[in-house]
Design a protein around this motif. Structure first.
Motif, PDB file in Angstrom:
ATOM      1  N   THR A   7      13.927  40.740  -0.010  1.00 22.14           N
ATOM      2  CA  THR A   7      12.815  39.827  -0.255  1.00 22.14           C
ATOM      3  C   THR A   7      11.519  40.604  -0.337  1.00 22.14           C
ATOM      4  N   ASN A   8      10.790  40.410  -1.418  1.00 20.30           N
ATOM      5  CA  ASN A   8       9.458  40.992  -1.547  1.00 20.30           C
ATOM      6  C   ASN A   8       8.472  40.087  -0.828  1.00 20.30           C
ATOM      7  N   HIS A   9       7.772  40.650   0.155  1.00 21.49           N
ATOM      8  CA  HIS A   9       6.749  39.872   0.856  1.00 21.49           C
ATOM      9  C   HIS A   9       5.392  40.052   0.193  1.00 21.49           C
ATOM     10  N   THR A  10       5.121  41.253  -0.297  1.00 19.43           N
ATOM     11  CA  THR A  10       3.920  41.510  -1.089  1.00 19.43           C
ATOM     12  C   THR A  10       4.334  42.413  -2.238  1.00 19.43           C
ATOM     13  N   GLY A  11       3.720  42.234  -3.372  1.00 22.00           N
ATOM     14  CA  GLY A  11       4.046  43.043  -4.538  1.00 22.00           C
ATOM     15  C   GLY A  11       5.451  42.775  -5.040  1.00 22.00           C
ATOM     16  N   LYS A  12       5.905  43.610  -5.941  1.00 21.23           N
ATOM     17  CA  LYS A  12       7.251  43.501  -6.530  1.00 21.23           C
ATOM     18  C   LYS A  12       7.973  44.827  -6.346  1.00 21.23           C
ATOM     19  N   LEU A  13       8.050  45.288  -5.085  1.00 18.44           N
ATOM     20  CA  LEU A  13       8.629  46.581  -4.762  1.00 18.44           C
ATOM     21  C   LEU A  13      10.128  46.624  -5.031  1.00 18.44           C
ATOM     22  N   CYS A  14      10.868  45.649  -4.513  1.00 18.76           N
ATOM     23  CA  CYS A  14      12.323  45.600  -4.715  1.00 18.76           C
ATOM     24  C   CYS A  14      12.640  44.873  -6.024  1.00 18.76           C
ATOM     25  N   THR A  15      13.555  45.425  -6.777  1.00 19.44           N
ATOM     26  CA  THR A  15      13.927  44.810  -8.050  1.00 19.44           C
ATOM     27  C   THR A  15      15.258  44.071  -7.966  1.00 19.44           C
ATOM     28  N   ALA A  16      16.104  44.437  -7.022  1.00 16.32           N
ATOM     29  CA  ALA A  16      17.415  43.802  -6.891  1.00 16.32           C
ATOM     30  C   ALA A  16      17.319  42.619  -5.927  1.00 16.32           C
ATOM     31  N   ALA A  17      18.258  41.686  -6.050  1.00 13.95           N
ATOM     32  CA  ALA A  17      18.307  40.534  -5.148  1.00 13.95           C
ATOM     33  C   ALA A  17      19.017  40.883  -3.848  1.00 13.95           C
ATOM     34  N   LEU A  18      19.978  41.812  -3.937  1.00 16.13           N
ATOM     35  CA  LEU A  18      20.776  42.159  -2.767  1.00 16.13           C
ATOM     36  C   LEU A  18      20.703  43.646  -2.461  1.00 16.13           C
TER      37      LEU A  18
END
Length: 157
Positions: A52-63
């Protein structure tokens, strides 16, 4: 925008007091999959494997994949476990481990970095540690840099 891999190199320093036979086995290190070269905060939930991204779009995958470790101790012994974060050598990048510790007596304890967890090693002597947590990029990440997730698992009886 170019994606980059967060290379997970878990450097674990184990300390055992009183029982020299205790040890930690690394089964899987935590994996956050591909990260964007931006700032932001991303959390890996050990129960759902959800990123889960809390700020920004750091992670691109859902899992992602939580880390999985087995602490082998003497059977039916109370063990004090502390999972501590380590300072990253890269300024602006931080990792705070948190997750779940379980035994074969159906006891389950949620932990966050720096907290002491006391749990019985159960009938098998195996304590299962599932590690997720939060990655924070306070500045734009570099696609050419290897970012290490480092934490300590300290334990004693």
């Amino acid at each position: 925008m170019r994606k980059l891999n967060l290379f997970i190199i878990c450097v674990l320093l184990f300390s055992a007091k009183l029982h020299a036979g205790m040890k930690v086995l690394e089964m899987n290190p935590p994996r956050f999959n591909k990260l964007m070269p931006v700032y932001g905060t991303c959390e890996l939930d050990v129960a759902t494997k959800q990123l889960t991204n809390h700020t920004g779009k750091l992670c691109t995958a859902a899992l992602g994949q939580p880390g999985y470790y087995i602490l082998v101790a003497e059977k039916n012994t109370l063990v004090r476990i502390t999972i501590n974060k380590k300072e990253s050598p890269h300024s602006g990048f931080d990792y705070s481990p948190k997750g779940i510790i379980k035994n074969d007596l159906n006891e389950e304890v949620v932990f966050s970095h720096g907290t002491v967890t006391i749990i019985n090693s159960g009938n098998s002597g195996d304590i299962h540690i599932y590690v997720g947590g939060e990655v924070v990029a306070q500045s734009r990440l570099s696609g050419a840099t290897k970012y290490n997730v480092e934490f300590d698992i300290d334990f004693e009886t």
